[in-house]
Write an enzyme that holds these catalytic residues in place. Structure first.
Site, PDB file in Angstrom:
ATOM      1  N   CYS A  94       0.864  -1.181   0.000  1.00 51.96           N
ATOM      2  CA  CYS A  94       0.000   0.000   0.000  1.00 51.96           C
ATOM      3  C   CYS A  94       0.902   1.232   0.000  1.00 51.96           C
ATOM      4  CB  CYS A  94      -0.859  -0.049   1.264  1.00 51.96           C
ATOM      5  SG  CYS A  94      -1.897   1.397   1.535  1.00 51.96           S
ATOM      6  N   CYS A 206      -1.097   3.787  -6.474  1.00 50.52           N
ATOM      7  CA  CYS A 206      -1.946   3.161  -5.445  1.00 50.52           C
ATOM      8  C   CYS A 206      -2.159   1.734  -5.913  1.00 50.52           C
ATOM      9  CB  CYS A 206      -3.280   3.895  -5.346  1.00 50.52           C
ATOM     10  SG  CYS A 206      -4.544   2.988  -4.418  1.00 50.52           S
TER      11      CYS A 206
HETATM   12  N1  DGL Z   1      -4.081   0.640  -1.969  1.00 50.72           N
HETATM   13  C1  DGL Z   1      -3.639   1.746  -1.229  1.00 50.72           C
HETATM   14  C2  DGL Z   1      -2.418   2.454  -1.799  1.00 50.72           C
HETATM   15  O1  DGL Z   1      -1.633   1.855  -2.443  1.00 50.72           O
HETATM   16  C3  DGL Z   1      -4.545   2.658  -0.522  1.00 50.72           C
HETATM   17  C4  DGL Z   1      -5.881   2.963  -1.008  1.00 50.72           C
HETATM   18  C5  DGL Z   1      -6.718   3.603   0.064  1.00 50.72           C
HETATM   19  O2  DGL Z   1      -7.104   2.875   0.981  1.00 50.72           O
HETATM   20  O3  DGL Z   1      -6.989   4.801  -0.008  1.00 50.72           O
HETATM   21  O4  DGL Z   1      -2.222   3.616  -1.576  1.00 50.72           O
END
Ligand code: DGL
Length: 281
Positions: A94, A206
């Protein structure tokens, strides 16, 4: 092989401390939700002998609109779960949690390999320098606002124009399984319209976003580079496991297990679907 299990907070799996550092121990991978499965796919492709436990915190998603202290707290809770399970390494799949928590987590657990992910701006800028044009970075508000991202830009941007494009609704669309829905395509078309004429590289900053890559490809056309950072994470995990003599034996066939904080099995089923999805080029 893919197995599934749920991870209710009242039933932690404990293991002996000797297992914690053994080559046979699992690797914990987590995200605010199901997005980190795009990273997990790369990890499994690079390291098929390893066992992976994926945790998606869909009950608390999105992280990208939360204050950084909350994201740190949520990440700390997940890391403690993983440590109780005896993992040998952790991958923060993430970008948002990496920005908000990787530094503190590494300070708290200096002996544990903790890998993070950041937007692949460097290769995108290099590509734009070669072919001309601008770089567009799609990511969460939190990732784009953090000093970590500002420092990354300072280091690599030079004179290449880099546009920051937050896409807050996209995480929710992917969490709802609407990767290819008409509303997803409409949303992305309006978000990217101002940049289509000048963009040569699109950074998916993301981990939820690679799951809409087929839609993005339709929108930006065949010549724009679409890039994310998951390949670099897989290579770095391989390097760290080798360096610490923690790599699983080549005779082992790895397993992947999914857990999610959301009630019911909807996110677990979605996890399995995403894990088997072809992300195209
Ligand atoms: N998948 C996550 C990232 O790479 C976060 C998305 C979220 O929960 O806002 O930033």
């Amino acid at each position: 092989m893919t197995a599934t299990f749920s991870w209710p907070s009242h039933s932690l799996v404990s293991s002996s401390s000797s297992a914690a550092h053994s080559q046979l121990a699992h690797i914990g991978v987590f995200d605010s939700g199901v997005g980190g499965i795009s990273v997990l796919k790369q990890l499994v492709a690079h390291l098929p002998h390893e066992n992976f436990d994926f945790f998606g915190d869909s009950a608390n998603a999105p992280y990208g609109t939360r204050p950084p202290e909350q994201v740190l707290h949520l990440s700390e809770v997940i890391v403690r779960h993983f440590l109780d399970m005896g993992v040998k390494a952790i991958v923060i799949a993430c970008n948002t949690a990496t920005s908000a928590a990787a530094h503190d987590l590494r300070a708290q657990y200096p002996d544990l390999p903790i890998l993070g992910i950041e937007p692949a701006v460097k290769p995108a800028v290099e590509h734009a320098r070669r072919v001309g044009g601008d770089v567009v970075v799609m990511a969460t508000q939190l990732t784009l606002a953090e000093t970590k991202f500002a420092r990354l830009l300072e280091r690599v941007q030079g004179s290449v124009p880099v546009h920051k494009v937050p896409a807050p609704q996209l995480v929710e669309l992917v969490e709802a399984g609407k990767m290819d829905a008409p509303e997803t395509e409409r949303y992305l078309r309006s978000l990217l319209a101002p940049y289509l004429a000048s963009m040569s590289s699109l950074v998916l900053g993301c981990t939820h976003y690679p799951f809409v890559k087929p839609v993005l490809r339709r929108i930006v056309g065949p010549s724009v580079q679409i890039i994310d950072g998951s390949d670099g994470v897989a290579r770095e995990l391989d390097r760290q496991l080798q360096a610490r003599h923690l790599a699983a034996p080549a005779t082992q066939t790895g397993v992947v297990r999914f857990a999610n904080s959301a009630p019911g099995d909807t996110q677990i089923k979605l996890s399995d679907r995403l894990f088997h999805m072809d992300l195209g080029r």
